[in-house]
Design an enzyme around this catalytic site. Structure first.
Site: not given
Length: 498
Positions: A255, A318, A373
């Protein structure tokens, strides 16, 4: 009720949280929880308010011990004031402990009987579900993910992590009542454990095609360096050169490994990587900062960009953002301004993004569901994405950066969450992280290979893709939530009648 009772319950909560880090933490937590029920039973003559705050103190101890690493991101990385950082951790812990307290209240609301354990477990499941949904959700540090090292892991493909939680609470309650009804409790616990272990022999997914070669690159860059332009360029150079060092079917960097917005990356970088993909037949997955046009104008996104041979780039933005770190809740801009973190207000990606297609020579392509994440925490969302995907999903990929949280238990906590997602979906998983834990997981959630934390290294391995869907992917949380609601409705009716 006195201060000693509250302190005792807080310490017990902390011990149960820390037990999660032990090799058999999922087993150890169950008898420890039975001590909680014993301690709360001594408060049967206190008021409902006192009972609530007693159980709240347990939850606060549990979550402070489990979430203290947030202090590192706020104070050490973000530069927030010491007292404000401590207060933020305490208030968040108090908020999530509230759901534990509400569940514990069911012990007082329902008449004591042999079914009270089922009603308590049902209340706990609903509390955990609400904790996952309200205010965008924060279901971290539940009892479900610890079951990857416990007796009920094999239930996850059927009914998900919430069902594991249900059985943990129920079993601990039955252990607490061994003295009163030894025979029925022993038989019940033995039957549930036996069924759970036998369930592990049932598989809903199967190997698909040939194994793929993978490389997971762990850069081990300090979070503070990501805010230094000179260090950022060195980081980008490292990942670009490491990607090209060796080809593989799939190469993944973590990430925001490229921490500049995509349009500000060094000139020619993306073409350089695309040319490597074309010439080596490697599929690349890159963590970077994307840009999208929204009603607010141009906004950044936390993005994974996929480069495949002679194919247009793939983008995954995301969708489940971290409060305060990636979006600013209404009325809390003052809080975000108290620590020095650039780009903390991202745009959300769609929940209906398609998986990443991994091209293979002379073989069918495989598809990977991407999470970035924090998204790995939400099993229901991931299951829904897989169920609704137009292309069949064959593996999971999580890209993360836990450098924010220093040397703490945050990496092992998230690793267990990834293991639970593999169990629920019956799919293998790849974790590409900045500082750890970079790992390859099997379809059964077992760790096949991993890199040591806080090392700069590359993990090369072979991974077998899988095909198929588990009952949990098909039905999600509906079965366990329905069972829990029906049990509670029956309990309420029974309570009123008798």
């Amino acid at each position: 009720m006195n201060a000693l009772v509250l302190i005792t319950l807080s310490v017990l909560g902390a011990l149960i949280a820390l037990a999660a880090e032990l090799p058999y933490g999922g087993w150890i937590q169950i008898p420890l929880l039975s001590i909680l029920w014993w301690r709360l039973s001594l408060l049967k003559d206190c008021s409902l308010k006192q009972y609530f705050f007693s159980s709240l103190s347990f939850g606060i101890g549990y979550f402070v011990a489990g979430l203290w690493w947030l202090y590192i991101s706020l104070h050490d990385v973000g530069g927030m004031n010491f007292l404000l950082s401590c207060m933020a951790v305490f208030l968040l812990s108090t908020y999530v402990a509230f759901y534990f307290s509400i569940a514990c209240i069911s012990i007082r609301l329902f008449k004591s009987s042999y079914v009270l354990g089922l009603l308590l477990a049902s209340s706990w499941v609903l509390g955990e579900y609400l904790r996952e949904e309200i205010f965008t959700g924060f279901p971290w540090m539940g009892f479900a993910e610890t079951q990857v090292n416990g007796p009920f892991a094999s239930i996850a493909p059927f009914f998900g992590g919430l069902a594991c939680t249900f059985l943990v609470i129920w079993t601990s309650w039955e252990i607490f009542h061994l003295k009163q009804r030894f025979k029925i409790s022993v038989i019940s616990i033995a039957a549930v454990l036996t069924i759970s272990q036998l369930a592990g022999f049932i598989s809903f997914t199967k190997p698909f095609g040939e194994p793929i070669s993978i490389r997971l690159i762990q850069g081990n860059f300090e979070q503070s360096l990501k805010f230094n332009p000179l260090e950022i360029n060195q980081q980008i150079d490292f990942y670009a050169s490491e990607i090209k060092r060796q080809k593989a079917d799939l190469v993944i960097i973590p990430e925001t490994a490229f921490p500049w917005p995509q349009n500000n990356l060094p000139v020619g970088l993306m073409n350089y990587l695309q040319n490597f993909s074309n010439s080596s037949s490697s599929n690349l997955l890159l963590g970077l900062i994307g840009e999208v046009r929204t009603a607010k104008g141009m906004q950044y996104t936390n993005r994974a960009t996929g480069l495949s041979p002679n194919t247009a780039p793939y983008h995954y933005d995301k969708s489940h953002l971290v409060p305060f770190g990636e979006f600013i809740p209404l009325g809390f801009r003052w809080f975000v301004q108290a620590f020095n973190v650039p780009m903390s207000d991202f745009a959300r990606g769609s929940l209906k993004q398609e998986p990443f297609e991994i091209a293979r020579k002379n073989q069918s392509a495989i598809h990977a569901a991407i999470t970035i994440c924090y998204e790995d925490v939400f099993g229901g969302e991931l299951a829904s994405r897989i169920q609704n995907s137009q292309a069949p999903v064959n593996l999971l990929i999580n890209m993360t950066n836990l450098a924010w949280f220093g040397q703490s238990q945050a990496p092992t906590q998230q690793l267990r969450l990834s293991q639970m997602r593999s169990l629920e979906t019956g799919l293998p998983a790849l974790r590409a992280t900045n500082t750890g834990i970079t790992a390859v997981l099997g379809a059964d959630g077992k760790i096949l290979d991993a890199l040591p934390e806080f090392t700069q290294a590359s993990l090369s391995a072979q991974l077998q893709p899988y095909a198929g869907k588990t009952p949990y992917v098909i039905w999600g949380n509906l079965p366990i939530l329905s069972i829990s609601c029906l049990l509670l409705i029956w309990g309420l009716i029974r309570h009123r009648r008798f």
